[in-house]
Write a protein that holds these residues in place. Structure first.
Motif, PDB file in Angstrom:
ATOM      1  N   GLN A  75       3.637   0.056  10.501  1.00 27.47           N
ATOM      2  CA  GLN A  75       4.906  -1.014  10.061  1.00 27.47           C
ATOM      3  C   GLN A  75       5.722  -1.433  10.875  1.00 27.47           C
ATOM      4  N   ASN A  91      17.537  -5.744   3.148  1.00 24.30           N
ATOM      5  CA  ASN A  91      17.127  -5.021   1.605  1.00 24.30           C
ATOM      6  C   ASN A  91      18.530  -4.543   0.519  1.00 24.30           C
ATOM      7  N   PHE A 109       9.757  -7.277  10.555  1.00 29.82           N
ATOM      8  CA  PHE A 109      11.092  -7.905   9.336  1.00 29.82           C
ATOM      9  C   PHE A 109      11.979  -9.850   9.598  1.00 29.82           C
ATOM     10  N   SER A 163      12.582  -0.191  -0.052  1.00 30.76           N
ATOM     11  CA  SER A 163      12.483  -2.166  -0.939  1.00 30.76           C
ATOM     12  C   SER A 163      12.117  -2.998   0.921  1.00 30.76           C
ATOM     13  N   ASP A 212       8.370  -0.915   2.607  1.00 30.26           N
ATOM     14  CA  ASP A 212       7.117  -1.362   2.051  1.00 30.26           C
ATOM     15  C   ASP A 212       7.145  -2.951   2.431  1.00 30.26           C
ATOM     16  N   ASN A 213       8.103  -3.892   2.434  1.00 32.61           N
ATOM     17  CA  ASN A 213       7.872  -5.074   3.258  1.00 32.61           C
ATOM     18  C   ASN A 213       8.412  -5.017   5.017  1.00 32.61           C
TER      19      ASN A 213
END
Length: 146
Positions: free
Chosen positions: A45, A132, A48, A137, A140-141
């Motif tokens: 991942q 963030n 962003f 966070s 996680d995002n």
């Protein structure tokens, strides 16, 4: 859920303490934990949102400590005096912009910012975009690339 697909060689608390001492900074605990677990590398991942106007980018690689390409010592030395005080670059995007983390005891402690190195700035934070409020966070995002 955040998932690293490639990590650097493991390090220990003494390696991190030595890094902090060399650069006269204190890293937030959550980032120290990240370094102890992964020591940087590549994430599955990685995408962003920078801002509505600037669009999206991705983390090309997270920096680590040790003898590898993209190590925190070299990056810290190369960017010394370039980015605002109180930040450390923890990764970069494909365009060479930096993902930055506010260091401990700074007014940005633990916050994750995107630093556009080639953007004109009249004031110190003009080319910094808050991603963030904290590192967990941010991780996680992150989403997978389409």
């Amino acid at each position: 859920m955040f998932n690293m697909i490639s990590v650097n060689e493991k390090i220990n608390v003494q390696d991190i303490s030595a890094f902090e001492l060399r650069h006269d900074i204190v890293l937030p605990k959550v980032y120290v934990d990240f370094l102890l677990k992964y020591n940087g590398g590549y994430s599955k991942q990685a995408v962003f949102q920078i801002s509505p106007d600037e669009g999206k980018s991705l983390v090309n690689k997270f920096y680590g400590i040790g003898d590898m390409q993209g190590n925190l010592d070299r990056v810290r030395d190369n960017l010394d005096g370039e980015m605002p005080e109180g930040f450390i670059s923890i990764g970069y995007d494909p365009a060479g912009n930096e993902i930055c983390l506010g260091t401990k005891n700074s007014k940005y402690e633990g916050q994750v910012y995107f630093w556009m190195h080639d953007m004109e700035s009249k004031r110190e934070m003009d080319n910094m975009f808050l991603l963030n409020g904290d590192f967990t966070s941010f991780l996680d995002n992150l989403i997978e690339e389409d």
